[in-house]
Each structure stands twice: as C-alpha cells, then as structure tokens.
Design an enzyme around this catalytic site. Structure first.
Site, mmCIF file in Angstrom:
data_model
loop_
_atom_site.group_PDB
_atom_site.id
_atom_site.type_symbol
_atom_site.label_atom_id
_atom_site.label_comp_id
_atom_site.label_asym_id
_atom_site.label_seq_id
_atom_site.Cartn_x
_atom_site.Cartn_y
_atom_site.Cartn_z
ATOM 1 N N LYS A 52 -27.855 -62.622 -30.647
ATOM 2 C CA LYS A 52 -28.377 -63.672 -29.854
ATOM 3 C C LYS A 52 -29.493 -64.518 -30.359
ATOM 4 O O LYS A 52 -29.588 -65.426 -30.521
ATOM 5 C CB LYS A 52 -28.946 -63.021 -28.662
ATOM 6 C CG LYS A 52 -27.641 -62.611 -27.620
ATOM 7 C CD LYS A 52 -28.169 -61.735 -26.520
ATOM 8 C CE LYS A 52 -26.751 -61.384 -25.680
ATOM 9 N NZ LYS A 52 -27.056 -60.194 -24.737
ATOM 10 N N GLN A 96 -31.708 -56.924 -21.802
ATOM 11 C CA GLN A 96 -30.154 -56.223 -22.295
ATOM 12 C C GLN A 96 -29.895 -55.189 -21.706
ATOM 13 O O GLN A 96 -30.541 -54.037 -21.224
ATOM 14 C CB GLN A 96 -30.627 -55.920 -23.731
ATOM 15 C CG GLN A 96 -29.220 -55.354 -24.628
ATOM 16 C CD GLN A 96 -27.980 -56.648 -24.395
ATOM 17 O OE1 GLN A 96 -28.367 -57.761 -24.468
ATOM 18 N NE2 GLN A 96 -26.859 -55.929 -24.321
ATOM 19 N N ASP A 119 -28.538 -64.947 -17.916
ATOM 20 C CA ASP A 119 -27.442 -64.091 -17.822
ATOM 21 C C ASP A 119 -26.721 -64.155 -16.436
ATOM 22 O O ASP A 119 -25.486 -63.923 -16.500
ATOM 23 C CB ASP A 119 -27.918 -62.665 -17.768
ATOM 24 C CG ASP A 119 -27.914 -61.811 -19.129
ATOM 25 O OD1 ASP A 119 -26.760 -62.181 -19.937
ATOM 26 O OD2 ASP A 119 -28.498 -61.065 -19.332
HETATM 27 N N1 GUN Z 1 -24.736 -55.769 -21.989
HETATM 28 C C1 GUN Z 1 -23.444 -56.154 -22.225
HETATM 29 N N2 GUN Z 1 -23.317 -57.378 -22.049
HETATM 30 C C2 GUN Z 1 -24.400 -57.849 -21.414
HETATM 31 C C3 GUN Z 1 -24.821 -59.264 -21.164
HETATM 32 O O1 GUN Z 1 -24.245 -60.116 -21.212
HETATM 33 N N3 GUN Z 1 -26.382 -59.657 -20.813
HETATM 34 C C4 GUN Z 1 -27.072 -58.367 -20.812
HETATM 35 N N4 GUN Z 1 -28.257 -58.478 -20.439
HETATM 36 N N5 GUN Z 1 -26.624 -57.117 -21.268
HETATM 37 C C5 GUN Z 1 -25.461 -57.091 -21.566
#
Ligand code: GUN
Length: 293
Positions: A52, A96, A119
């Site tokens: 990211k 996350q 998200d």
């Molecule tokens: N863990 C796995 N996929 C994601 C996601 O798209 N966002 C977040 N915050 N955690 C994740």
C-alpha cells in the site's frame, strides 16, 4: 479462454489517478494522504501494508504507517484512531486486519470516522452501499466490479455464485452484483461452509467468484463451460522453483479450470493488484470530499 489482466488494469487506473493528482495539486499544494495502522508482526499483513505504501508513492500520494507492537492494548489503539479521525493532514486511513485476539475488530472498525474509512468497513459505509448511496466500497469487491466493467463482461441476468461470505469480500461483492446497476443485475447465490451441494451450485454459475480462503478449492468439475471465474484467494505455498521458497496460488486450480472458462483471473496478477487500486481510488475520493462533503 481470455486472461483478465488485473495488473494491467490496475496500472491503467493508477496512471489515471496519478494524472488527476498532479492536476489537483496544482490548485492545492496538499497531496492526498493515506495512513495505515498495523498491530503485530503478521508477515502477510506486513507485505500488504508495504504494498500500500509503495502504491501511494507511485501515484503521488503521501503515506504514513503506524507500526504498533503485538501487545498494544485496545485502548491504546482506539486512542490512535481518535487521533487519526481528527488529523486534518490525513484524508483516509485503514487498520490492517486481522488484529491480535485481545482487540475487538468490531469495536475498532466502529471507532473509525466513516468519512475517513477508506476500507469501507464501517457499518455507515456498508449501509450506504446497500442503500445505493455514494460510499467507499470495500477495496476488493470494488476491484472485482471494475475488472468486469473494463473487460465489458455482461452481468445482467447472469447467475453469479459467490463462494464465501466474509465481511471483506463475499458479502459486499454479492450485494454489488445484485444491485440495479451496471455491472450488477445478476441473480446472486452465496455459498459458505454450511451450503449443501456446493459443487452443484458452483457448476451452475455464469460468473463464479471464489473467495473461500482454501488453496485450489475450485476444480474443473465445479465450473460450467464458458464461465467467468474470478479468483480472490492468495495463498503462499512452499516451492523449490522460486528464490523466495514459495509461490502464490489462488482458491482456483488454475491449470485445469482455465481450459473451461471464457475469462479467468490469474494469481498473482488478477484481483490482488486491483484491491490496492480500489484503496487508492477511495483515498482520492476522501481527499476530494466526494462522499461526505
Ligand atoms: N486484511 C486483508 N485484507 C484487508 C483489507 O482490505 N483491509 C484491511 N484493513 N485489512 C485487510
């Protein structure tokens, strides 16, 4: 069989974002800023967060990462979220997942200001999505819908079977594809661990979305001729053929299933790059105050 090249589509969308950001910051010297919070040392989560950060750089966004130790208390994490909710320097942020067991994911998600929830996991954003209001769409479903759109894959009237009902992928993508929209207008069946005769449901799909979290779960006998197959799985499996000692596989047994499909996403290079792209698109919307004004 046509391969759906998520890597290429993601690159195209990122170029579009980069161009727009360059234009926007001509008028306003502040750049879009995405922050990420990660608790603990989970290797997959570290890889995602590093991806990211790299993606942010590639489109001219600012990014910051809050790395917290595994033993961070729920209270400490909630305090950081309160800080980010108010921080005018940050347009959007993510926490996350998964979080360590002593922290309630529900409580954490609900404490994020919906206007910064890029998200799209907060109930306010999920509710807006279900109501057809402008919302931050969860990044993976958003990416899947854009792949169908950019490949001009007809969805109207099709039977879409979603394997998996997670909050992050299965449930939201089932809603997006059943809504009155394009892409959308599908008849959607959601299959999960309690579904009887999952193979029969799967084999009746015109569009099959595999988000079940089991390596190579979908075999050729579970797929109809000329189906469109979207593989959401990402699993590291040991390999003697790569330098890293592992390779990535999906929820679909690619070699045998690909022969039967009209379209299929590979792993890697299919849905994965689109997920981060969806997050960048949401961050740009946050910067432009497109959803919450
Ligand atoms: N863990 C796995 N996929 C994601 C996601 O798209 N966002 C977040 N915050 N955690 C994740």
């Amino acid at each position: 069989m046509k391969l759906i090249d998520g890597k290429k589509i993601a690159e195209n969308i990122r170029m579009e974002i980069k161009t727009e950001v360059a234009r926007l910051i001509d008028d306003d010297d502040k750049t879009p800023h995405l922050a990420a919070v990660i608790v603990g040392e989970d290797p997959a989560s570290q890889t995602y967060v590093a991806g990211k950060e790299k993606a942010c750089k590639s489109v001219g966004f600012q990014s910051s990462v809050y790395k917290l130790p595994e033993n961070t208390s729920e209270k400490e994490l909630l305090e950081i979220i309160m800080f980010l909710n108010k921080d005018t320097e940050v347009d959007g942020f993510i926490v996350q997942l998964p979080l360590p067991g002593h922290i309630s994911e529900e409580k954490v998600i609900q404490s994020i200001n919906p206007s910064k929830d890029v998200d799209g996991f907060h109930p306010a954003n999920l509710g807006r999505m279900i109501s057809g209001l402008p919302a931050y769409l969860p990044a993976t479903p958003y990416g899947i819908v854009q792949l169908l759109e950019r490949y001009n894959i007809e969805t109207e009237g099709k039977h879409c079977v979603v394997l998996g009902r997670s909050n992050i992928v299965g449930t939201p993508v089932s809603i997006l594809l059943s809504r009155k929209a394009s892409p959308g207008n599908c008849t959607v069946t959601v299959c999960h661990s309690k579904t009887k005769n999952i193979k029969e449901w799967s084999a009746s799909a015109d569009i099959l979305i595999a988000a079940i979290g089991q390596t190579e779960f979908v075999t050729a006998d579970m797929v109809k001729d000329n189906a469109v197959v979207i593989d959401v799985g990402i699993h590291r499996v040991p390999s003697t053929e790569t330098k890293s000692g592992f390779r990535l596989k999906g929820d679909v047994k690619f070699d045998e299933v690909a022969k039967k499909c009209s379209y299929i996403t590979p792993v890697p290079g299919g849905v994965g790059p689109m997920t981060i792209t969806g997050l960048l698109q949401n961050t740009l919307k946050a910067y432009k105050k497109e959803i919450y004004g």
